[in-house]
Scaffold this motif. Sequence first.
Motif, mmCIF file in Angstrom:
data_model
loop_
_atom_site.group_PDB
_atom_site.id
_atom_site.type_symbol
_atom_site.label_atom_id
_atom_site.label_comp_id
_atom_site.label_asym_id
_atom_site.label_seq_id
_atom_site.Cartn_x
_atom_site.Cartn_y
_atom_site.Cartn_z
ATOM 1 N N ARG A 142 0.706 -0.799 -0.118
ATOM 2 C CA ARG A 142 -0.660 -0.272 -0.278
ATOM 3 C C ARG A 142 0.881 1.282 -0.152
ATOM 4 N NH1 ARG A 142 -2.424 1.958 5.578
ATOM 5 N NH2 ARG A 142 -1.606 3.924 4.682
ATOM 6 N N PRO A 143 0.139 2.581 -0.194
ATOM 7 C CA PRO A 143 1.599 3.679 -0.523
ATOM 8 C C PRO A 143 1.466 3.832 1.127
ATOM 9 C CG PRO A 143 -0.853 3.906 -1.680
ATOM 10 C CD PRO A 143 -1.251 2.262 -1.165
ATOM 11 N N ASP A 144 3.042 4.607 1.287
ATOM 12 C CA ASP A 144 3.100 4.465 2.401
ATOM 13 C C ASP A 144 2.257 6.276 3.284
ATOM 14 O OD1 ASP A 144 4.152 4.209 5.587
ATOM 15 O OD2 ASP A 144 6.091 4.838 4.748
ATOM 16 N N ILE A 145 0.916 6.072 2.946
ATOM 17 C CA ILE A 145 0.387 7.406 3.742
ATOM 18 C C ILE A 145 -0.476 7.357 4.823
ATOM 19 C CG2 ILE A 145 -1.267 9.004 2.269
ATOM 20 C CD1 ILE A 145 1.272 8.914 0.710
ATOM 21 N N VAL A 146 -0.789 8.236 5.578
ATOM 22 C CA VAL A 146 -1.653 8.539 6.705
ATOM 23 C C VAL A 146 -2.920 8.662 6.444
ATOM 24 C CG1 VAL A 146 -2.193 9.199 8.335
ATOM 25 C CG2 VAL A 146 -0.110 8.711 8.178
ATOM 26 N N TRP A 147 -3.853 7.769 5.618
ATOM 27 C CA TRP A 147 -5.016 7.886 5.270
ATOM 28 C C TRP A 147 -6.333 8.544 6.956
ATOM 29 C CZ3 TRP A 147 -5.038 2.319 2.948
ATOM 30 C CH2 TRP A 147 -4.182 3.034 1.796
ATOM 31 N N PHE A 148 -6.588 9.219 5.874
ATOM 32 C CA PHE A 148 -8.149 9.612 7.511
ATOM 33 C C PHE A 148 -8.697 8.259 8.036
ATOM 34 C CE2 PHE A 148 -9.021 12.491 3.765
ATOM 35 C CZ PHE A 148 -8.711 13.787 4.637
ATOM 36 N N GLY A 149 -9.278 8.414 9.347
ATOM 37 C CA GLY A 149 -9.050 7.606 10.144
ATOM 38 C C GLY A 149 -7.401 6.591 10.936
ATOM 39 N N GLU A 150 -6.619 7.424 10.552
ATOM 40 C CA GLU A 150 -4.745 6.426 11.472
ATOM 41 C C GLU A 150 -3.926 7.254 11.441
ATOM 42 O OE1 GLU A 150 -3.788 3.449 7.256
ATOM 43 O OE2 GLU A 150 -3.307 4.798 7.575
ATOM 44 N N MET A 151 -3.343 7.018 12.627
ATOM 45 C CA MET A 151 -2.295 7.696 13.363
ATOM 46 C C MET A 151 -1.791 8.366 13.122
ATOM 47 S SD MET A 151 -1.959 9.448 15.937
ATOM 48 C CE MET A 151 -2.846 8.628 17.298
ATOM 49 N N PRO A 152 -1.336 10.128 12.491
ATOM 50 C CA PRO A 152 0.125 10.130 12.123
ATOM 51 C C PRO A 152 1.345 10.059 12.627
ATOM 52 C CG PRO A 152 -1.621 12.154 12.624
ATOM 53 C CD PRO A 152 -2.228 11.141 13.176
ATOM 54 N N MET A 153 2.003 9.728 11.441
ATOM 55 C CA MET A 153 3.822 9.293 11.745
ATOM 56 C C MET A 153 4.181 10.959 13.239
ATOM 57 S SD MET A 153 4.493 8.062 8.056
ATOM 58 C CE MET A 153 3.537 6.949 7.162
ATOM 59 N N TYR A 154 4.963 10.493 13.882
ATOM 60 C CA TYR A 154 6.240 11.062 14.016
ATOM 61 C C TYR A 154 5.293 12.010 15.408
ATOM 62 C CZ TYR A 154 9.238 9.977 10.000
ATOM 63 O OH TYR A 154 9.817 10.081 8.987
ATOM 64 N N MET A 155 4.456 11.653 16.019
ATOM 65 C CA MET A 155 3.888 11.947 16.881
ATOM 66 C C MET A 155 4.242 12.376 18.654
ATOM 67 S SD MET A 155 0.951 13.781 15.396
ATOM 68 C CE MET A 155 0.599 14.718 16.890
ATOM 69 N N ASP A 156 5.174 11.783 18.864
ATOM 70 C CA ASP A 156 5.913 11.655 19.931
ATOM 71 C C ASP A 156 7.100 12.524 19.925
ATOM 72 O OD1 ASP A 156 4.302 9.961 21.874
ATOM 73 O OD2 ASP A 156 5.354 8.455 21.484
ATOM 74 N N GLN A 157 7.300 12.711 18.685
ATOM 75 C CA GLN A 157 8.749 13.301 18.866
ATOM 76 C C GLN A 157 8.399 15.023 18.514
ATOM 77 O OE1 GLN A 157 7.890 10.312 17.261
ATOM 78 N NE2 GLN A 157 9.533 9.490 16.414
ATOM 79 N N ILE A 158 6.935 14.816 17.369
ATOM 80 C CA ILE A 158 6.514 16.916 17.550
ATOM 81 C C ILE A 158 6.046 17.154 19.099
ATOM 82 C CG2 ILE A 158 4.337 17.922 16.395
ATOM 83 C CD1 ILE A 158 4.865 15.394 13.894
ATOM 84 N N TRP A 159 5.035 16.315 19.339
ATOM 85 C CA TRP A 159 4.891 16.616 21.200
ATOM 86 C C TRP A 159 6.031 17.304 21.744
ATOM 87 C CZ3 TRP A 159 0.281 18.135 19.687
ATOM 88 C CH2 TRP A 159 -0.315 17.079 19.673
#
Length: 233
Positions: A142-159
Amino acid sequence: MARIVILTGAGISAESGLGTFRDKGGVWTQYDLAEVATPEGFAADPAKVHNFYNMRRANAAQAVPNAAHHALARLEAAMGDDLRIVTQNVDGLHEAAGSTRVWHMHGRLNRARCAACGATWDAPAVMATDDPCPTCAAPATRPDIVWFGEMPMYMDQIWDVLRGAELFVSIGTSGQVYPAAAFVQDADRAGAHTLELNLEASAVTSDFAEVRQGAATEIVPAWVDEELVRRGF
């Protein structure tokens, strides 16, 4: 810990020929997002989803970075680890301009992922439903894309970087997609100065301490020049 955290959205790539999410007549208005940008849509018709992202991948491959991307790369070259770019965009224009400290919270068009084992790899120009995973051989590419309803990447690092930033800058975002739309509030609570650079007011413009409006290719380089002078570069 980054002193400057920059969030970029579709508006920074619009002048490179990549339409924003809500462009009238743009690619997103021609498709039902539930069919091409959700896990459920992929399960129902993976061929349709692959065709959609093959088209987007080809479009992105033809785009080149604009003055706003290059300006942020100049700022990163001066700031080093004191700067972090968080982008909602799935194109690779920041990297093409020379930026290296970029987190793609919504994934990347030029990457593929196995829905079976989670492996990721560089995506070919054209992907299909029966492509085998190079790690486990499952036909679950599948594409390595965050779709609607999925958790975005790097969230812990972003916070983490938001809590330690002295300046948070949002460029070309609509302020309607969460959790990114709440970053300004998190940065503000942590004591950062907040600045919005956008073509027009976003849904969260009132949350920013400072707002500048105009074309990204004009206002972003101007702000970067000011910032470099202010910091003695």
